[in-house]
Design a protein around this motif. Structure first.
Motif, PDB file in Angstrom:
ATOM      1  N   GLY A  44       2.810 -61.485   0.187  1.00 54.49           N
ATOM      2  CA  GLY A  44       3.351 -60.403   1.014  1.00 54.49           C
ATOM      3  C   GLY A  44       4.675 -59.890   0.494  1.00 54.49           C
ATOM      4  O   GLY A  44       4.918 -58.670   0.464  1.00 54.49           O
ATOM      5  N   MET A  45       5.544 -60.797   0.069  1.00 51.14           N
ATOM      6  CA  MET A  45       6.849 -60.383  -0.470  1.00 51.14           C
ATOM      7  C   MET A  45       6.670 -59.617  -1.780  1.00 51.14           C
ATOM      8  O   MET A  45       7.333 -58.593  -2.003  1.00 51.14           O
ATOM      9  N   LEU A  46       5.791 -60.095  -2.643  1.00 47.45           N
ATOM     10  CA  LEU A  46       5.537 -59.401  -3.904  1.00 47.45           C
ATOM     11  C   LEU A  46       4.961 -58.013  -3.633  1.00 47.45           C
ATOM     12  O   LEU A  46       5.388 -57.019  -4.230  1.00 47.45           O
ATOM     13  N   SER A  47       4.017 -57.937  -2.709  1.00 47.62           N
ATOM     14  CA  SER A  47       3.440 -56.649  -2.338  1.00 47.62           C
ATOM     15  C   SER A  47       4.518 -55.715  -1.802  1.00 47.62           C
ATOM     16  O   SER A  47       4.563 -54.533  -2.151  1.00 47.62           O
TER      17      SER A  47
ATOM     18  N   ARG B  89       7.842 -50.994  -2.264  1.00 49.79           N
ATOM     19  CA  ARG B  89       9.169 -50.394  -2.152  1.00 49.79           C
ATOM     20  C   ARG B  89       9.533 -49.665  -3.444  1.00 49.79           C
ATOM     21  O   ARG B  89      10.001 -48.528  -3.436  1.00 49.79           O
ATOM     22  N   ASN B  90       9.282 -50.300  -4.575  1.00 50.02           N
ATOM     23  CA  ASN B  90       9.613 -49.720  -5.867  1.00 50.02           C
ATOM     24  C   ASN B  90       8.746 -48.498  -6.167  1.00 50.02           C
ATOM     25  O   ASN B  90       9.244 -47.458  -6.605  1.00 50.02           O
ATOM     26  N   ILE B  91       7.452 -48.615  -5.923  1.00 49.60           N
ATOM     27  CA  ILE B  91       6.529 -47.510  -6.188  1.00 49.60           C
ATOM     28  C   ILE B  91       6.826 -46.339  -5.247  1.00 49.60           C
ATOM     29  O   ILE B  91       6.789 -45.178  -5.658  1.00 49.60           O
ATOM     30  N   SER B  92       7.154 -46.639  -3.994  1.00 54.13           N
ATOM     31  CA  SER B  92       7.509 -45.589  -3.033  1.00 54.13           C
ATOM     32  C   SER B  92       8.700 -44.773  -3.517  1.00 54.13           C
ATOM     33  O   SER B  92       8.695 -43.544  -3.432  1.00 54.13           O
ATOM     34  N   LYS B  93       9.708 -45.471  -4.011  1.00 51.62           N
ATOM     35  CA  LYS B  93      10.892 -44.771  -4.529  1.00 51.62           C
ATOM     36  C   LYS B  93      10.529 -43.885  -5.720  1.00 51.62           C
ATOM     37  O   LYS B  93      10.999 -42.763  -5.840  1.00 51.62           O
TER      38      LYS B  93
ATOM     39  N   ALA C  26       0.559 -46.977 -16.708  1.00 48.49           N
ATOM     40  CA  ALA C  26       1.737 -47.424 -17.469  1.00 48.49           C
ATOM     41  C   ALA C  26       2.410 -48.600 -16.760  1.00 48.49           C
ATOM     42  O   ALA C  26       2.857 -49.560 -17.408  1.00 48.49           O
ATOM     43  N   ARG C  27       2.458 -48.529 -15.434  1.00 48.04           N
ATOM     44  CA  ARG C  27       3.047 -49.614 -14.641  1.00 48.04           C
ATOM     45  C   ARG C  27       2.259 -50.899 -14.844  1.00 48.04           C
ATOM     46  O   ARG C  27       2.827 -51.976 -15.019  1.00 48.04           O
ATOM     47  N   GLN C  28       0.919 -50.803 -14.822  1.00 53.65           N
ATOM     48  CA  GLN C  28       0.074 -51.985 -15.023  1.00 53.65           C
ATOM     49  C   GLN C  28       0.297 -52.582 -16.403  1.00 53.65           C
ATOM     50  O   GLN C  28       0.424 -53.794 -16.554  1.00 53.65           O
ATOM     51  N   LYS C  29       0.335 -51.724 -17.413  1.00 54.92           N
ATOM     52  CA  LYS C  29       0.567 -52.188 -18.788  1.00 54.92           C
ATOM     53  C   LYS C  29       1.903 -52.921 -18.886  1.00 54.92           C
ATOM     54  O   LYS C  29       1.993 -54.009 -19.453  1.00 54.92           O
ATOM     55  N   PHE C  30       2.945 -52.336 -18.287  1.00 55.32           N
ATOM     56  CA  PHE C  30       4.278 -52.933 -18.305  1.00 55.32           C
ATOM     57  C   PHE C  30       4.254 -54.328 -17.687  1.00 55.32           C
ATOM     58  O   PHE C  30       4.782 -55.284 -18.262  1.00 55.32           O
TER      59      PHE C  30
END
Length: 184
Positions: free
Chosen positions: A38-41, A46-50, A137-141
């Motif tokens: 849950g914390m990781l999600s 939060r990051n993707i929303s920004k 790109a996010r997945q690759k990173f």
């Protein structure tokens, strides 16, 4: 080096060889698997929303609806809710905002007049493709931060846990009930 302020970034003590005889009953809340997932999600969301807000002017739900429609083609409100596992109110707000921006249009289902179908406009298709491009790109990173063995183990483990939850949900059994053998 991970920030020390977040206890869920530290390896749980019960995983150490020296603590192999410890029981899960002694496990602090921050080490619960469900808590950490849950914390990781939450951190991802939060990051993707920004990012979506800053680069696309979208909410997380709006970005997910666009990506879903790019990948699937036209879908009903119910199909979108079911596929994205998002609350109906979130999908409703996202669809209204996307329609207002001209990214999607709402039409009638030719098979069932009671159902609305959402379809991407050309502009929505373009923005949706950009959302997917960034997602890849996010997945690759992230995946490049793990070894091939870690990636396989992670996906195998996630698939197993997703299967457990799918089975419980199909049976109508809550995780807490299954864990404590309680039937309501």
């Amino acid at each position: 080096m991970p920030p020390k302020s977040q206890p869920y970034w530290q390896m749980p003590a019960f995983l150490d060889d020296a603590a192999a005889d410890s029981t899960y009953e002694d496990m602090p809340h921050e080490d619960y698997l469900t808590y950490r997932i849950g914390m990781l999600s939450g951190e991802f969301n939060r990051n993707i929303s920004k990012y979506f807000s800053r680069h696309f002017g979208l909410t997380l739900a709006e970005g997910r609806v666009l990506a879903r429609l790019v990948n699937s083609g036209p879908q009903s409100y119910g199909e979108i809710c079911e596929t994205l596992l998002l609350d109906g109110a979130q999908i409703s707000r996202a669809a209204a905002a996307l329609a207002e921006r001209g990214y999607i249009c709402k039409g009638d289902d030719p098979k069932d007049a009671r159902r609305a179908i959402f379809e991407l406009t050309e502009e929505g298709q373009n923005v949706g493709r950009d959302v997917i491009r960034v997602g890849r790109a996010r997945q690759k990173f992230l995946l490049e931060k793990l070894s091939a063995t870690e990636r396989r183990t992670l996906y195998r483990t996630l698939s197993k846990l997703m299967g457990v939850m799918a089975d419980l949900n199909a049976e109508g059994t809550l995780l807490g009930e299954a864990a404590t053998q309680e039937a309501i």
